[in-house]
Design an enzyme around this catalytic site. Structure first.
Site, PDB file in Angstrom:
ATOM      1  N   GLU A 209       0.972  -1.094  -0.108  1.00 52.02           N
ATOM      2  CA  GLU A 209      -0.072   0.245  -0.154  1.00 52.02           C
ATOM      3  C   GLU A 209       0.252   0.878   0.249  1.00 52.02           C
ATOM      4  O   GLU A 209       1.944   1.165   0.652  1.00 52.02           O
ATOM      5  CB  GLU A 209      -0.987  -0.273   1.484  1.00 52.02           C
TER       6      GLU A 209
ATOM      7  N   ASN B 237     -12.324  -1.348  -1.296  1.00 53.22           N
ATOM      8  CA  ASN B 237     -11.597  -2.058  -0.035  1.00 53.22           C
ATOM      9  C   ASN B 237     -12.242  -1.430   1.215  1.00 53.22           C
ATOM     10  O   ASN B 237     -12.888   0.273   0.966  1.00 53.22           O
ATOM     11  CB  ASN B 237     -10.141  -1.070  -0.016  1.00 53.22           C
ATOM     12  N   GLU B 238     -12.446  -2.092   2.456  1.00 54.55           N
ATOM     13  CA  GLU B 238     -13.166  -2.129   3.164  1.00 54.55           C
ATOM     14  C   GLU B 238     -14.158  -1.152   2.991  1.00 54.55           C
ATOM     15  O   GLU B 238     -14.257   0.309   3.587  1.00 54.55           O
ATOM     16  CB  GLU B 238     -12.278  -1.469   4.328  1.00 54.55           C
TER      17      GLU B 238
ATOM     18  N   TYR C 245      -7.098  -9.027  11.450  1.00 54.53           N
ATOM     19  CA  TYR C 245      -6.074  -8.625  11.573  1.00 54.53           C
ATOM     20  C   TYR C 245      -5.579  -9.316  13.131  1.00 54.53           C
ATOM     21  O   TYR C 245      -7.052  -9.241  13.910  1.00 54.53           O
ATOM     22  CB  TYR C 245      -6.248  -7.590  11.946  1.00 54.53           C
TER      23      TYR C 245
ATOM     24  N   GLU D 217      -6.473  -8.866   3.554  1.00 60.13           N
ATOM     25  CA  GLU D 217      -5.775  -8.600   4.535  1.00 60.13           C
ATOM     26  C   GLU D 217      -5.634  -9.181   5.385  1.00 60.13           C
ATOM     27  O   GLU D 217      -6.784  -9.800   6.670  1.00 60.13           O
ATOM     28  CB  GLU D 217      -5.992  -7.015   4.794  1.00 60.13           C
TER      29      GLU D 217
ATOM     30  N   GLN E  56       1.869  -6.165   5.992  1.00 61.24           N
ATOM     31  CA  GLN E  56       2.289  -5.514   4.260  1.00 61.24           C
ATOM     32  C   GLN E  56       3.367  -6.406   3.908  1.00 61.24           C
ATOM     33  O   GLN E  56       4.133  -6.997   4.999  1.00 61.24           O
ATOM     34  CB  GLN E  56       2.153  -4.358   4.114  1.00 61.24           C
TER      35      GLN E  56
END
Ligand code: AHR
Length: 513
Positions: free
Chosen positions: A45, A192-193, A259, A315, A364
């Site tokens: 990113e 995204n999201e 996450y 992710e 990432q």
């Protein structure tokens, strides 16, 4: 009497009498499902020093580079066999206007990266720089398109710019900018999201927007897009339900973000300064991804029983406090042996669900969150413990998953979770070689693991191990080789059985011929 029984039971379940023997039976003749190499995907990113300083330094940098790409990072990523790379975000994607990142660099407008520290983005790394990088490291690009603040036209034109070979306006613009042939772009994320930084939408609204945006993402020539709808965050099963109900026919994949993080407010804890209790908690949280995946899959199964649509965990990984002294919002964190276990345990889980889970992208690739590589501004580079897990595990890419039973002791950890003391996975590659990965998560005790391979006649076994003295051990620019791979000689063949002695807190991959 009763009290002592209770005490023993308590000691066993809390791990004070941790079981030191485990058994695994691998059914080498029952493999059906191929582990898609995309499970080993990465994510880059425009955030902190992921792109600028991590991948890209520019042609004029004193740091050795090839056409502006850091040479050391490029080589390290080639060795890692990165199958797919998601870009340009994350949250950044929904504020990114791709036309700002093409053409002469001195004419590219600047923007404020509002999500990530207000840093000025000069757009010197854009579509050409990204897609050429993918070609150089032999990886498939996964473009994340802007739904939150972008237009349908903008996304449609981006696809045309990248993939059209015709005499079309966008293909001609690309040619003018120096690239004659189109790139191959398969994966396109539509937002995204979208429930959060990507537009704060309700799933019903996003489902309709998804349907609209994806309509204009066309297949040019023989390029075939795999369209990915922005999916849920960890426990948001309603999002998956609504998307599947309203847009299943228009999607090839649906994403999921998970996450390993303590929470979204307050301290997330240090990456390198933590207790054994923190370590076990982390593993408990990391493996909770399994029931989360199961529940999303169960919903998807209702609408798509033939499993046409992939679940893409695009992710995942650990999220700690930023390293002291680094820029707030740049999410630069160190990476300890603990992170390596989060990687191995998560990959073990993904392998089990590849009839539905078709891709995963750890967050990432460089200098951000649970990265493979850390770099500094002076030209230093460090490979993290997580890099070594991905390296050791890449033998499983596109190999056939072998079903197995694994019995080990387990332990109750903080927040009422239970973790097994040994995690593992097994596969057979195209040349017939079997690879078995085993993680002994026990911080204090070695494990003797009896691995039965009925029907397999073994001639040789070799392996690699990742371990270190302390769970907090990590690699730094001044001491880059604290945690690294070494040859493993603790496995012996006895008939159809392997006897494996795994040291405490170690991760091993065995090669059985
Ligand atoms: O990976 C960092 C951020 O986490 C991403 O930009 C966003 O999608 C997620 O919330």
């Amino acid at each position: 009497m009763k009290k002592s029984i209770l005490l023993i039971a308590l000691l066993v379940t809390t791990g004070a009498f941790a079981q030191k023997k485990a058994t695994m039976t691998v059914h080498a003749d029952e493999g059906k499902q191929v582990i898609p190499k995309e499970i080993y995907g990465q994510f880059a990113e425009h955030l902190g020093r992921c792109i600028y300083g991590g991948i890209w330094v520019g042609e004029d940098s004193p740091i050795p580079n090839i056409n502006g790409y850091r040479k050391d990072v490029l080589e390290a990523l080639k060795a890692l066999k990165v199958p797919v790379l998601r870009w340009p975000g994350g949250c950044f994607a929904d504020e990114y206007h791709w036309m700002d990142g093409i053409g002469p660099k001195d004419k590219r407008p600047k923007m404020v990266n509002t999500n990530w520290g207000g840093t000025i983005e000069d757009n010197s790394f854009g579509t050409h720089e990204f897609l050429n990088f993918c070609e150089m490291i032999g990886t498939e690009p996964y473009i994340s398109g802007n739904v939150g603040s972008g237009t349908v036209e903008e996304m449609a034109k981006w696809v045309e710019y990248m993939t059209s070979d015709g005499d079309s306006p966008m293909a001609n613009l690309r040619r003018k900018n120096g690239r004659d042939k189109p790139w191959k772009v398969k994966y396109i994320g539509v937002g995204n999201e979208s429930w959060g930084c990507g537009g704060t939408m309700r799933p019903e609204f996003y489902a309709d927007l998804y349907r609209r945006y994806q309509t204009y993402c066309r297949n040019y020539g023989d390029n075939r897009l795999y369209k990915v709808a922005s999916g849920a965050s960890d426990y948001d099963y309603n999002w998956t339900e609504v998307l599947m109900k309203n847009a299943a026919h228009q999607m090839h994949g649906l994403s999921l973000h998970y996450y390993t993080v303590k929470g979204w407010s307050g301290s997330k804890g240090s990456a390198t300064n933590f207790t054994k209790d923190d370590y076990y908690w982390t593993l408990g949280k990391a493996i909770e991804i399994e029931p989360v995946i199961q529940k999303h899959i169960a919903i998807m199964d209702q609408y798509d029983p033939n499993k046409r649509i992939g679940l893409l965990v695009d992710e995942w990984g650990t999220w700690w406090d930023e390293e002291p002294g680094t820029v707030r919002g740049h999410l630069y964190q160190q990476n300890a042996l603990r992170d390596a276990f989060v990687a191995s345990l998560s990959l073990d889980i993904f392998h089990k669900y590849t009839d539905r889970v078709k891709m995963a992208n750890i967050a990432q690739i460089v200098n951000v969150l649970q990265s493979m590589i850390l770099t500094d501004e002076k030209g230093g580079m460090v490979l993290t413990p997580t890099y070594y897990v991905f390296k050791m595990y890449n033998v499983h890419q596109d190999a056939t998953f072998l079903p197995f039973e694994l019995n080990s002791g387990s332990m109750n950890v903080r927040d009422d979770r239970t973790i097994p003391m040994v995690s593992g996975t097994a596969s057979r590659d195209k040349s017939g070689v079997i690879h078995i990965s085993l993680s002994n998560v026990d911080a204090d005790n070695a494990q003797e693991i009896t691995v039965n391979l009925p029907g397999v006649s073994m001639k040789s076994v070799s392996g690699e191990i990742l371990t270190s003295k302390n769970l907090t051990d990590h690699n730094t620019f001044s001491n880059p080789d604290v945690v690294k791979l070494a040859a493993f000689t603790g496995a012996k063949i006895s008939g159809n059985t392997l006897n494996v002695k795994l040291p405490a807190k170690s991760i091993v991959t065995l090669e059985v011929k």
